[in-house]
Write a protein that holds these residues in place. Sequence first.
Motif, PDB file in Angstrom:
ATOM      1  N   ILE A 104       0.846  -1.191   0.000  1.00  0.00           N
ATOM      2  CA  ILE A 104       0.000   0.000   0.000  1.00  0.00           C
ATOM      3  C   ILE A 104       0.884   1.245   0.000  1.00  0.00           C
ATOM      4  O   ILE A 104       1.888   1.303   0.716  1.00  0.00           O
ATOM      5  N   ARG A 105       0.491   2.261  -0.788  1.00  0.00           N
ATOM      6  CA  ARG A 105       1.223   3.537  -0.761  1.00  0.00           C
ATOM      7  C   ARG A 105       0.979   4.204   0.586  1.00  0.00           C
ATOM      8  O   ARG A 105      -0.169   4.381   0.992  1.00  0.00           O
ATOM      9  N   THR A 106       2.048   4.557   1.254  1.00  0.00           N
ATOM     10  CA  THR A 106       1.914   5.082   2.610  1.00  0.00           C
ATOM     11  C   THR A 106       2.427   6.515   2.754  1.00  0.00           C
ATOM     12  O   THR A 106       2.495   7.023   3.868  1.00  0.00           O
ATOM     13  N   ASP A 107       2.765   7.183   1.664  1.00  0.00           N
ATOM     14  CA  ASP A 107       3.321   8.534   1.787  1.00  0.00           C
ATOM     15  C   ASP A 107       2.325   9.493   2.444  1.00  0.00           C
ATOM     16  O   ASP A 107       2.692  10.274   3.321  1.00  0.00           O
ATOM     17  N   TYR A 143      -6.471   3.140   7.191  1.00  0.00           N
ATOM     18  CA  TYR A 143      -5.379   2.377   6.574  1.00  0.00           C
ATOM     19  C   TYR A 143      -5.416   0.897   6.947  1.00  0.00           C
ATOM     20  O   TYR A 143      -4.907   0.066   6.210  1.00  0.00           O
ATOM     21  N   GLU A 144      -6.045   0.574   8.059  1.00  0.00           N
ATOM     22  CA  GLU A 144      -6.234  -0.833   8.384  1.00  0.00           C
ATOM     23  C   GLU A 144      -7.210  -1.459   7.379  1.00  0.00           C
ATOM     24  O   GLU A 144      -7.008  -2.586   6.910  1.00  0.00           O
ATOM     25  N   GLU A 145      -8.230  -0.719   7.016  1.00  0.00           N
ATOM     26  CA  GLU A 145      -9.171  -1.193   5.997  1.00  0.00           C
ATOM     27  C   GLU A 145      -8.479  -1.391   4.648  1.00  0.00           C
ATOM     28  O   GLU A 145      -8.852  -2.267   3.880  1.00  0.00           O
ATOM     29  N   GLU A 146      -7.464  -0.567   4.380  1.00  0.00           N
ATOM     30  CA  GLU A 146      -6.692  -0.695   3.140  1.00  0.00           C
ATOM     31  C   GLU A 146      -5.794  -1.934   3.160  1.00  0.00           C
ATOM     32  O   GLU A 146      -5.387  -2.413   2.112  1.00  0.00           O
ATOM     33  N   GLY A 147      -5.464  -2.407   4.380  1.00  0.00           N
ATOM     34  CA  GLY A 147      -4.660  -3.615   4.471  1.00  0.00           C
ATOM     35  C   GLY A 147      -3.406  -3.522   5.321  1.00  0.00           C
ATOM     36  O   GLY A 147      -2.655  -4.488   5.433  1.00  0.00           O
ATOM     37  N   LEU A 148      -3.151  -2.364   5.946  1.00  0.00           N
ATOM     38  CA  LEU A 148      -2.020  -2.294   6.876  1.00  0.00           C
ATOM     39  C   LEU A 148      -2.365  -3.107   8.119  1.00  0.00           C
ATOM     40  O   LEU A 148      -3.521  -3.163   8.540  1.00  0.00           O
ATOM     41  N   GLU A 149      -1.337  -3.729   8.696  1.00  0.00           N
ATOM     42  CA  GLU A 149      -1.523  -4.497   9.929  1.00  0.00           C
ATOM     43  C   GLU A 149      -0.736  -3.818  11.042  1.00  0.00           C
ATOM     44  O   GLU A 149       0.397  -3.372  10.831  1.00  0.00           O
ATOM     45  N   TYR A 150      -1.343  -3.750  12.231  1.00  0.00           N
ATOM     46  CA  TYR A 150      -0.742  -3.045  13.363  1.00  0.00           C
ATOM     47  C   TYR A 150      -0.461  -3.986  14.527  1.00  0.00           C
ATOM     48  O   TYR A 150      -1.178  -4.947  14.755  1.00  0.00           O
ATOM     49  N   ALA A 151       0.570  -3.615  15.273  1.00  0.00           N
ATOM     50  CA  ALA A 151       0.824  -4.198  16.584  1.00  0.00           C
ATOM     51  C   ALA A 151       1.099  -3.021  17.516  1.00  0.00           C
ATOM     52  O   ALA A 151       1.616  -1.989  17.090  1.00  0.00           O
ATOM     53  N   ASP A 202      -6.856   7.840  15.741  1.00  0.00           N
ATOM     54  CA  ASP A 202      -7.653   6.613  15.575  1.00  0.00           C
ATOM     55  C   ASP A 202      -8.303   6.479  14.194  1.00  0.00           C
ATOM     56  O   ASP A 202      -8.202   5.417  13.577  1.00  0.00           O
ATOM     57  N   PRO A 203      -8.989   7.517  13.676  1.00  0.00           N
ATOM     58  CA  PRO A 203      -9.615   7.362  12.355  1.00  0.00           C
ATOM     59  C   PRO A 203      -8.595   7.098  11.249  1.00  0.00           C
ATOM     60  O   PRO A 203      -8.855   6.330  10.322  1.00  0.00           O
TER      61      PRO A 203
END
Length: 145
Positions: free
Chosen positions: A84-87, A129-137, A123-124
């Motif tokens: 995913i583009r994260t810029d 970006y979580e919906e886009e596919g980024l995964e968080y810890a 939070d929003p």
Amino acid sequence: MKKEKLLFALDVDDGWPPVGAEGVWCERVDGNYRLVNTPFFIPNLALGDIFSAIPDEVNDHVFEFEVLKESGHSLIWVMNNKGIRTDVFIEVLNRVGCSVETLNQFSLMSIDVPPEVDMDALDPLLDIYEEEGLEYAFPVWRHPD
């Protein structure tokens, strides 16, 4: 203040993390250390924390440490396995007061969340970006829920 790099030995389990050690920058504080950059693989340690550690005499790696004074900062690890583009994501994170380090070799980001960051703004952004596919810890979370 003079910075020095400390190498932390990591427990690799099932190929993760993808490295056996991580180097982080620290400053000396009364015989202890203050972390001055965000780690990618060291749990329980956030930017600004003051901690005690004794590097191993044989390989100079830190195997154990104790946080003596928490900085109030939180830490978010981000994995971008979907390219995913994260810029824009990084730009907005910076705008709300976070700082971001990237480790492109492993598609990772490490986000410092200072205590004064407004969670209603953060939070929003994380949700989108979580919906886009980024995964968080969230290896260190010190903000109130």
